[in-house]
Structure formats: C-alpha cells, structure tokens
Design a protein around this motif. Structure first.
Motif, mmCIF file in Angstrom:
data_model
loop_
_atom_site.group_PDB
_atom_site.id
_atom_site.type_symbol
_atom_site.label_atom_id
_atom_site.label_comp_id
_atom_site.label_asym_id
_atom_site.label_seq_id
_atom_site.Cartn_x
_atom_site.Cartn_y
_atom_site.Cartn_z
ATOM 1 N N LEU A 97 7.609 17.359 -5.375
ATOM 2 C CA LEU A 97 7.489 16.129 -4.414
ATOM 3 C C LEU A 97 8.557 14.799 -5.313
ATOM 4 C CD1 LEU A 97 4.078 15.444 -3.334
ATOM 5 C CD2 LEU A 97 6.145 15.166 -1.969
ATOM 6 N N ARG A 98 8.440 14.743 -6.368
ATOM 7 C CA ARG A 98 9.293 13.969 -7.127
ATOM 8 C C ARG A 98 10.733 14.006 -6.971
ATOM 9 N NH1 ARG A 98 5.987 13.773 -13.022
ATOM 10 N NH2 ARG A 98 4.441 11.792 -12.464
ATOM 11 N N GLU A 99 11.240 15.278 -6.744
ATOM 12 C CA GLU A 99 12.599 15.577 -6.590
ATOM 13 C C GLU A 99 13.028 15.765 -4.941
ATOM 14 O OE1 GLU A 99 14.601 15.466 -8.759
ATOM 15 O OE2 GLU A 99 13.118 15.246 -10.223
ATOM 16 N N SER A 100 12.115 15.527 -4.014
ATOM 17 C CA SER A 100 12.129 15.801 -2.504
ATOM 18 C C SER A 100 12.876 14.858 -1.815
ATOM 19 C CB SER A 100 10.741 15.988 -2.180
ATOM 20 O OG SER A 100 10.271 15.036 -2.188
ATOM 21 N N THR A 104 -6.663 21.206 -6.205
ATOM 22 C CA THR A 104 -7.601 21.368 -7.368
ATOM 23 C C THR A 104 -7.038 22.502 -8.681
ATOM 24 O OG1 THR A 104 -8.907 23.036 -6.200
ATOM 25 C CG2 THR A 104 -9.568 20.713 -5.959
ATOM 26 N N ASP A 105 -5.999 23.161 -8.067
ATOM 27 C CA ASP A 105 -5.687 24.204 -9.099
ATOM 28 C C ASP A 105 -4.530 23.445 -9.887
ATOM 29 O OD1 ASP A 105 -5.145 27.136 -10.026
ATOM 30 O OD2 ASP A 105 -3.185 26.291 -9.780
ATOM 31 N N ASP A 106 -4.327 23.394 -11.235
ATOM 32 C CA ASP A 106 -3.757 22.728 -12.131
ATOM 33 C C ASP A 106 -2.396 23.206 -12.115
ATOM 34 O OD1 ASP A 106 -5.934 21.307 -12.894
ATOM 35 O OD2 ASP A 106 -6.199 22.075 -14.955
ATOM 36 N N ASP A 107 -2.031 24.368 -11.927
ATOM 37 C CA ASP A 107 -0.711 24.929 -11.950
ATOM 38 C C ASP A 107 -0.161 24.598 -10.510
ATOM 39 O OD1 ASP A 107 -0.900 26.188 -14.392
ATOM 40 O OD2 ASP A 107 -1.359 28.113 -13.493
ATOM 41 N N LEU A 108 -0.704 24.861 -9.328
ATOM 42 C CA LEU A 108 -0.050 24.454 -7.939
ATOM 43 C C LEU A 108 -0.154 22.849 -8.020
ATOM 44 C CD1 LEU A 108 -2.095 26.439 -5.435
ATOM 45 C CD2 LEU A 108 0.170 26.592 -6.030
ATOM 46 N N HIS A 109 -0.759 21.995 -8.592
ATOM 47 C CA HIS A 109 -0.975 20.512 -8.445
ATOM 48 C C HIS A 109 0.485 20.219 -9.318
ATOM 49 C CE1 HIS A 109 -1.721 16.629 -10.186
ATOM 50 N NE2 HIS A 109 -2.174 16.410 -9.265
ATOM 51 N N ALA A 110 0.542 20.678 -10.540
ATOM 52 C CA ALA A 110 1.755 20.347 -11.177
ATOM 53 C C ALA A 110 3.103 20.776 -10.479
ATOM 54 C CB ALA A 110 1.717 21.081 -12.545
ATOM 55 N N GLU A 111 3.177 21.988 -9.825
ATOM 56 C CA GLU A 111 4.247 22.512 -9.203
ATOM 57 C C GLU A 111 4.480 21.463 -7.747
ATOM 58 O OE1 GLU A 111 5.802 26.282 -6.716
ATOM 59 O OE2 GLU A 111 3.984 26.305 -7.423
ATOM 60 N N GLN A 119 0.664 -1.064 0.240
ATOM 61 C CA GLN A 119 -0.034 0.039 0.065
ATOM 62 C C GLN A 119 0.695 1.137 -0.124
ATOM 63 O OE1 GLN A 119 -3.855 0.213 -0.219
ATOM 64 N NE2 GLN A 119 -2.550 2.184 -0.942
ATOM 65 N N LEU A 120 1.779 1.251 0.781
ATOM 66 C CA LEU A 120 2.882 2.271 0.635
ATOM 67 C C LEU A 120 3.465 2.423 -0.498
ATOM 68 C CD1 LEU A 120 4.822 1.734 4.179
ATOM 69 C CD2 LEU A 120 3.140 3.619 3.505
ATOM 70 N N SER A 121 3.764 1.232 -1.143
ATOM 71 C CA SER A 121 4.467 1.462 -2.621
ATOM 72 C C SER A 121 3.290 1.995 -3.499
ATOM 73 C CB SER A 121 4.993 0.298 -3.033
ATOM 74 O OG SER A 121 4.090 -0.765 -3.423
ATOM 75 N N ASP A 122 2.188 1.777 -3.514
ATOM 76 C CA ASP A 122 1.242 2.279 -4.224
ATOM 77 C C ASP A 122 0.916 3.681 -4.198
ATOM 78 O OD1 ASP A 122 -0.658 1.083 -6.301
ATOM 79 O OD2 ASP A 122 -2.351 1.733 -4.969
ATOM 80 N N ASP A 123 1.006 4.296 -3.081
ATOM 81 C CA ASP A 123 1.110 5.749 -2.581
ATOM 82 C C ASP A 123 2.062 6.503 -3.368
ATOM 83 O OD1 ASP A 123 -1.200 5.016 -1.225
ATOM 84 O OD2 ASP A 123 -0.245 5.390 0.756
ATOM 85 N N LEU A 124 3.319 5.615 -3.458
ATOM 86 C CA LEU A 124 4.604 6.536 -4.186
ATOM 87 C C LEU A 124 4.071 6.386 -5.671
ATOM 88 C CD1 LEU A 124 5.672 6.057 -1.223
ATOM 89 C CD2 LEU A 124 7.676 5.433 -2.169
ATOM 90 N N LEU A 125 3.669 5.314 -6.035
ATOM 91 C CA LEU A 125 3.469 5.520 -7.486
ATOM 92 C C LEU A 125 2.635 6.462 -7.884
ATOM 93 C CD1 LEU A 125 3.118 1.476 -8.286
ATOM 94 C CD2 LEU A 125 4.687 3.176 -9.055
ATOM 95 N N ASP A 126 1.618 6.829 -7.193
ATOM 96 C CA ASP A 126 0.769 8.032 -7.402
ATOM 97 C C ASP A 126 1.526 9.287 -7.641
ATOM 98 O OD1 ASP A 126 -2.134 9.368 -7.429
ATOM 99 O OD2 ASP A 126 -1.135 10.486 -5.793
ATOM 100 N N ILE A 127 2.865 9.358 -7.212
ATOM 101 C CA ILE A 127 3.709 10.492 -7.214
ATOM 102 C C ILE A 127 4.758 10.310 -8.311
ATOM 103 C CG2 ILE A 127 5.488 12.257 -6.287
ATOM 104 C CD1 ILE A 127 3.841 11.452 -3.633
ATOM 105 N N SER A 128 5.300 9.294 -8.399
ATOM 106 C CA SER A 128 6.553 9.014 -9.134
ATOM 107 C C SER A 128 6.278 8.323 -10.524
ATOM 108 C CB SER A 128 7.362 8.083 -8.195
ATOM 109 O OG SER A 128 6.948 6.797 -8.213
ATOM 110 N N SER A 129 5.178 7.688 -10.609
ATOM 111 C CA SER A 129 4.991 6.919 -12.093
ATOM 112 C C SER A 129 4.042 7.579 -12.949
ATOM 113 C CB SER A 129 4.225 5.579 -11.657
ATOM 114 O OG SER A 129 4.071 4.894 -12.721
ATOM 115 N N GLU A 130 4.551 7.531 -14.279
ATOM 116 C CA GLU A 130 3.700 8.081 -15.275
ATOM 117 C C GLU A 130 2.312 7.368 -15.444
ATOM 118 O OE1 GLU A 130 4.527 11.168 -16.240
ATOM 119 O OE2 GLU A 130 6.436 11.018 -15.201
ATOM 120 N N ALA A 131 1.401 8.170 -16.101
ATOM 121 C CA ALA A 131 -0.131 7.384 -16.294
ATOM 122 C C ALA A 131 -0.079 6.122 -16.980
ATOM 123 C CB ALA A 131 -0.921 8.475 -17.066
ATOM 124 N N GLU A 132 0.891 6.228 -18.041
ATOM 125 C CA GLU A 132 0.892 5.116 -18.946
ATOM 126 C C GLU A 132 1.378 3.710 -17.970
ATOM 127 O OE1 GLU A 132 4.313 7.450 -20.216
ATOM 128 O OE2 GLU A 132 2.331 7.764 -19.756
#
Length: 361
Positions: free
Chosen positions: A313-316, A301-308, A243-256
C-alpha cells in the motif's frame, strides 16, 4: 483529527488538532503528526475563548452523583485536541468573540463530540482512548453508553440556553452523526460506489459537527450570515479532509510519528480510502494484483500478510490517489474562505488547509 489539550499559554505552538478515528487509541495528536496550524499564534481573544471552554467543560460535566462525575470526566481529563472549540473560537473572530454565548456554544460541540467517543468505543470494542483505558474497559459497556447519553443531555441543556436555533442545529447535527454511524455499520447499498459511500460517512460522522462548530462561532459572535455560511462550509470540508488524512497516516506514518501502530485499520479490516482505491483498481502490474488479493482477505490478523499489505500500500498508486483526494478537499476548504475578510483568523484557517494537505507526505 497536538500536545493534547489546547493550552492558551502556549499560543497553540503545535498544541491543537482534529478528532481522531473512533476506537484507534490516540491517533493524531497534533504534535505527533506535525499538525500545528497556527505557528504564529492565535489572537488573544481566541485564546481567551479556549481557556473559558476548558474551565467550563470541567464544571458542566459535574453531576450530583460522584460516580457519574468521575466517569464523565474520564475522557475529558485524559486530554483532547479541542479542535471543535478552536473552530468556534476562530469563527468568532469574524464577529465579537467576547460575546457571552461563544464559550457555551463551544462547550456544546465539544460535549457532543466527547459523547460520541464513549459510544464509539463500545461499538469498536476499543480498550484504549487517548492513552488511557477506555470507559467501557474501565467500567462496562453499559456505563460507557449511559455516560455518553449523559453528556449528550448536558450538551442539549446548555444549547437550550443559547436559544431555539442552537437546539435545532445541535439536534440536526446529532441526527447526521447517527445517520453516518448507521451508514458505516450497514455498509454501501447494492450499486453504490464504496468510495462515494465512504466519503458520505465521513461527511456525516466527522464533517457535520466540525461544520456546526464553525457555524456556532459565527452565529454567536454576531458575524454576518454570509461569513457564518462560509465558515460552516469550510468546517465540513476541512473535517472531511482531516479524517481522510488521518486514514492515510495509518498507512504511511511510522508509530513514533503518528502515535499509533501503523496499519491498525488494515488489521481490523476497516476499509479506508487507500484500501478502497486499491480494491477498485484495474492496474495489471504484479504489485497491484497481489495487493488486491491480500486486501480481499479482510481483517489482516496474520502478521506476515499484514506486513506485506502495508508495504504494498505504501508504494501503491492507490495511496498517491488518496493523497490527491485529501489535497483536493483541503483546497476546496480554502476556496470556501473567500468571503471572509483577511486577518489572523483567516490566516489560521488557511494554514490548517496547508498542514492537513502536507501531513500525509
């Protein structure tokens, strides 16, 4: 949490995985995330258990009311990774996997899991589950709740045929699932470390049922108490790791690769482990400070804040620390296999530890 349903003919070549986070569509199909724990194939007796489970599941959800049957089969026929039955099948390899109670035991844990998905989708207001409309969106919340209750009842009915101990274990597991959901809903109490609370929730909601699956495999195959207890400990720990790894995939993995839109949990304001680590960080560098500011907003919910936030997070250091936590749990699970004799089943369980640790990069 896999080409979604376990197909015995495929010898599980990439066709099995763990349950995904509730309400996140189809997060974590095994093939999508590279989680195929048994590349060399399963013992034939384990494949036979899985084939038996698949047939029994379809028969055991049938009701005298055709509508109830249709609704109860909705998620079953949408697919599923059948990870819990897999743990039963592998656990049974340490006893006699051909015992007639092994398949019903696997059905009990899978029906319990399916029931929680119906309820979770209502709580999460999820429109999609396993790539299909969720039961609550196809029908109503009330129908989804009642179908979940029906599946719990069917699981209890089957467990009664397995004996008093099976009923007790299933009931206690269900109690843990409910406690975990309540804890998640209420949030950490004052003075409780949010990370400690998060790990507790995952152990209750995910680890508990996977532990029971592994225990049932040992129990109903006649494995020794020592082996059965080792399997149960392994099941709970590997469940938390997944479950922890699944949470990480939400951040680190691309959609495809992951099968879901990256950053879904961020958008919905769900505090996963990397987010909790980032919020608790006292790092003074500009990126860490900015990340804490953005995460403090809540649901992004703001796209720009979400992307930032996703980029930060990916580099944190928080993501790196979360990966280390996953690896620690996977290694702990491996250590819990020490009492089990060597062989294909133990190798498969060990391979699962490796692949869960490696799937998040």
């Amino acid at each position: 949490m896999v080409g979604d349903v376990v197909n015995p003919a495929d010898k599980l070549s990439g066709a099995t995985g763990l349950g995904s986070r509730s309400g996140r569509g189809d997060a974590g199909q095994v093939g999508a995330v590279g989680l195929h724990p048994i590349d060399a194939g399963l013992p034939d007796s384990a494949l036979q258990v899985l084939a038996g489970v698949e047939a029994a599941l379809r028969a055991d959800v049938v009701s005298a009311d055709p509508f109830v049957t249709e609704a109860a089969r909705h998620l079953l026929e949408a697919g599923g990774k059948r990870f819990r039955p897999l743990l039963v099948a592998l656990g049974a390899q340490f006893g006699d996997p051909t015992r007639e109670q092994v398949v019903p035991a696997a059905v009990v844990v899978e029906l319990t899991h399916l029931a929680t998905l119906y309820h979770d989708d209502v709580m999460d207001e999820a429109p999609v589950r396993r790539g299909a409309p969720s039961a609550n969106s196809r029908w109503t919340n009330s129908v989804a709740i009642l179908v979940g209750d029906y599946l719990f009842a069917r699981a209890a009915d089957i467990s009664a045929d397995l004996g008093t101990e099976a009923v007790r274990l299933q009931a206690r597991t269900f109690a843990r699932l409910v406690h975990g959901q309540i804890a998640e809903t209420v949030g950490p109490r004052p003075g409780v470390d949010p990370v400690v609370h998060h790990l507790h929730v995952i152990a209750e909601k995910t680890g508990s049922l996977i532990a029971t699956a592994a225990r049932f495999g040992g129990m109903f195959s006649g494995a020794s108490p020592t082996h059965t207890e080792a399997l149960a400990r392994y099941g709970e720990t590997i469940g938390v790791a997944f479950q922890l790894s699944d949470d990480l995939l939400d951040i680190s993995s691309e959609a495809e690769r992951s099968g879901k839109t990256p950053g879904t949990d961020l958008r919905e304001g769900i505090p996963t482990l990397p987010v909790l680590y980032a919020l608790a960080s006292e790092d003074a560098d500009a990126s860490s400070v900015r990340l804490r500011e953005v995460l403090a907003v809540g649901p992004l919910t703001d796209d720009d804040l979400h992307a930032e936030a996703l980029g930060l997070l990916r580099e944190s250091p928080a993501l790196k620390r979360a990966r280390e936590t996953v690896r620690s749990h996977a290694e702990e699970a491996r250590a819990q296999l020490a009492p089990l004799p060597p062989g294909p089943a133990r190798q498969a369980l060990e391979a699962l530890c490796d692949q869960i640790a490696d799937r998040t990069g």
